[in-house]
Design an enzyme around this catalytic site. Structure first.
Site, short mmCIF file in Angstrom:
data_model
loop_
_atom_site.label_atom_id
_atom_site.label_comp_id
_atom_site.label_asym_id
_atom_site.label_seq_id
_atom_site.Cartn_x
_atom_site.Cartn_y
_atom_site.Cartn_z
N CYS A 218 0.89 -1.11 0.08
CA CYS A 218 0.01 -0.11 -0.05
C CYS A 218 0.80 1.42 -0.02
CB CYS A 218 -0.95 -0.10 1.07
SG CYS A 218 0.02 0.04 2.91
C1 LIG Z 1 0.37 -4.97 3.33
S1 LIG Z 1 1.59 -6.27 3.68
C2 LIG Z 1 0.58 -7.45 3.81
C3 LIG Z 1 0.26 -7.95 5.11
C4 LIG Z 1 -0.35 -9.30 5.23
N1 LIG Z 1 -1.51 -9.50 4.49
C5 LIG Z 1 -0.89 -9.69 6.65
O1 LIG Z 1 -1.89 -9.96 6.82
O2 LIG Z 1 0.29 -9.58 7.52
C6 LIG Z 1 2.28 -6.33 1.96
C7 LIG Z 1 3.45 -7.42 1.68
O3 LIG Z 1 3.76 -7.50 0.49
C8 LIG Z 1 5.16 -8.03 0.52
N2 LIG Z 1 5.65 -7.71 -1.18
C9 LIG Z 1 5.68 -6.40 -1.50
N3 LIG Z 1 6.07 -6.42 -3.04
C10 LIG Z 1 6.00 -7.80 -2.92
C11 LIG Z 1 5.98 -8.49 -4.26
N4 LIG Z 1 6.55 -8.02 -5.62
N5 LIG Z 1 5.66 -9.77 -4.27
C12 LIG Z 1 5.54 -10.38 -3.18
N6 LIG Z 1 5.43 -9.69 -2.03
C13 LIG Z 1 5.44 -8.69 -2.14
C14 LIG Z 1 5.87 -7.31 1.49
O4 LIG Z 1 7.11 -7.91 1.75
C15 LIG Z 1 4.71 -7.27 2.71
O5 LIG Z 1 4.98 -8.44 3.40
#
Ligand SMILES: C[S@@+](CC[C@H](N)C(=O)[O-])C[C@H]1O[C@@H](n2cnc3c(N)ncnc32)[C@H](O)[C@@H]1O
Length: 521
Positions: free
Chosen positions: A433
């Site tokens: 986000c």
């Molecule tokens: C908002 S957090 C998600 C939180 C999760 N749903 C939870 O309940 O804890 C977004 C996640 O996306 C991961 N992320 C960012 N870019 C990414 C990508 N290109 N591919 C996979 N994961 C990614 C980050 O490491 C982060 O852990």
């Protein structure tokens, strides 16, 4: 206490109120719901120009400027002032819904049924159009689109920004309240028949958690599902952060946790499907057929040592490829490897520079060796070497060992190391986000999808499109509804509706559902 307890609900409704008003600027238009009450008499037909219109006909109706709307005529009547009116029930074009410009890739002939109606002067009617109702169907092919001017398969509920499936052959009774906040119950057997791997009473629903972090969302969903007697299990999870993946493994030991970028995961599952088609699916089908056909079946040809090699996969095989699949290692990737002559008694047979694949232990898509070339890679365990010497090898370098690849794919297919279309019941995820949140003063306001982080919403939907789960939940910050006039939220909804999902935009306060926080999502 009561004030404290009410607060989350208050926030929720306040949020929903602003959200709905924001998304539907049209509500401010006074004429939108105009209903005329001084009716003197009704008519069953009306002649407009050269054409006779009956009740129930659909028509083009004058809009602002050159725009033509589409509606169904419900009544013709004259007022006590002698004016002639008709009551119309409106269809929505995709771009007239909350999806707005984000719907510009939708089929121009697809309309959305609504129960919104109002009264207009008869001279607003332009001409007749044919609008056909079609059964809801996933992946509607263009040759199955009816020849009518327009068609519809879903209802659009304006008040709740909701798209939902209509019962086949039955348009909602207009006298019934339609757009209530109840869970839609309108799915039909035709609809489910078109969904992959539909089983009415599955003992377990398989969950794929994308951008999983440590698995907060999937843990919550699985616990919540338990309360409704649904056994939801996190089978696969994915995050680009290594530590997050390790934590998730602790929370969900049953899950296949993949530490990779979502864009690579998407390419990987596509490649995996091809590999399974080539190596595993037929084999498993054949095994099942053989098992059910006769007890007299003696051996499985796959496991047979006399199997003939697949010449397409290995045109230049030398040596005994089945038992000693030798390949040239990618030397850049493994400069430190020294051969262990004690453990490799067969070394004398192997020319320098060639190594023997003991087995394949993992698969990924990308560029794990940072060679500058992206593609499908297998992690190889080398005969005579320790696990610490395992290395990633591009598929092209493993042409000499289709049997090892087949073995890995067969086992992986059986244990579902990766999901195939139809395997996943639920996809949940919170794409990053940071490119959206108002806390980021440098977010790309002019072109949000040019921000790599916001592209993840596209990747998320591409994964949904490929795997076709039964349910999808995408979460993000509330700013997604304010930033760039909600273009990213509209985009997400538009993709789902385009794929024929029943879909709803909404704000929830997780605190109302047991989470100890007030944040809206
Ligand atoms: C908002 S957090 C998600 C939180 C999760 N749903 C939870 O309940 O804890 C977004 C996640 O996306 C991961 N992320 C960012 N870019 C990414 C990508 N290109 N591919 C996979 N994961 C990614 C980050 O490491 C982060 O852990």
């Amino acid at each position: 206490w009561s004030l404290w307890l009410l607060l989350p609900h208050f926030y929720y409704f306040l949020g929903l109120f602003f959200f709905l008003n924001f998304l539907h600027g049209a509500y401010s238009d006074d004429d939108e719901d105009k209903i005329v009450s001084n009716v003197e008499c009704h008519y069953a037909q009306a002649r407009i120009g050269e054409c006779i219109f009956d009740l129930g006909d659909c028509a083009y109706i004058k809009g602002e400027g050159t725009q033509k709307h589409i509606g169904k005529i419900l009544e013709f009547f004259k007022t006590t002032d002698g004016e002639e009116y008709f009551r119309v029930q409106w269809f929505y074009r995709a771009e007239d819904t909350v999806m707005k410009e984000a719907a510009d890739f939708h089929d121009r002939k697809r309309l959305f049924y609504s129960t919104v109606m109002n009264d207009n002067p008869v001279d607003c009617i332009i001409s007749k159009v044919i609008v056909a109702q079609i059964p809801p169907k996933i992946g509607l092919k263009s040759n199955s689109i009816p020849s009518s001017d327009f068609y519809f398969d879903m209802e659009y509920c304006v008040e709740y920004s909701t798209f939902r499936t209509l019962l086949t052959g039955k348009i909602h009774d207009l006298s019934l309240p339609s757009c209530t906040e109840t869970v839609p119950t309108t799915a039909t057997s035709t609809f489910f028949e078109n969904m992959p791997n539909h089983g009415p009473h599955k003992a377990e629903l398989a969950l794929l958690d994308l951008y999983s972090g440590c698995g907060g969302m999937s843990t919550g969903l699985c616990l919540g599902a338990k309360l409704s007697c649904t056994n939801l299990v996190t089978r696969w999870a994915l995050d680009s952060d290594k530590s997050a993946c390790e934590s998730l493994k602790l929370n969900h030991p049953e899950a296949q946790v993949r530490n990779e970028a979502a864009e690579d995961f998407l390419e990987l599952v596509k490649e995996w499907q091809k590999l399974c088609k080539r190596f595993a699916v037929n084999i498993v089908e054949r095994e099942n057929k053989q098992r059910s056909m006769s007890q007299r079946v003696t051996r499985n040809s796959v496991n047979s040592p006399s199997i003939t090699r697949n010449s397409v996969d290995s045109p230049k095989v030398t040596g005994n490829s089945v038992d000693s699949p030798r390949v040239t290692r990618s030397s850049v990737n493994s400069p430190r490897v020294t051969r262990n002559s004690v453990n490799s008694p067969r070394d004398v047979d192997i020319p320098p520079g060639e190594y023997e694949v003991a087995r394949i232990v993992d698969i990924c898509y990308g560029d794990p060796n940072e060679s500058g070339k992206r593609g499908l890679n297998f992690k190889v365990h080398w005969k005579g070497y320790s696990t610490s010497e395992d290395s990633w090898e591009p598929i092209e370098g493993l042409r000499n060992c289709p049997e090892r690849i087949k073995e890995f794919v067969r086992n992986g297919f059986k244990s579902k190391i990766l999901p195939l279309p139809g395997d996943v019941d639920v996809i949940c995820g919170g794409p990053p986000c940071q490119g959206i949140s108002g806390y980021n003063r440098f977010r790309n306001v002019d072109s949000p999808l040019d921000d790599e982080r916001n592209r993840q919403i596209v990747i998320f939907m591409d994964i949904v499109e490929f795997l076709k789960p039964k349910y999808v939940l995408m979460e993000n910050v509330v700013d997604i509804l304010k930033f760039d006039k909600a273009s990213l939220g509209r985009y997400a909804l538009s993709r789902l509706v385009h794929m024929k999902y029943q879909a709803r935009f909404g704000i929830i306060a997780a605190g109302c559902y047991g989470l100890p926080q007030f944040r809206l999502r």
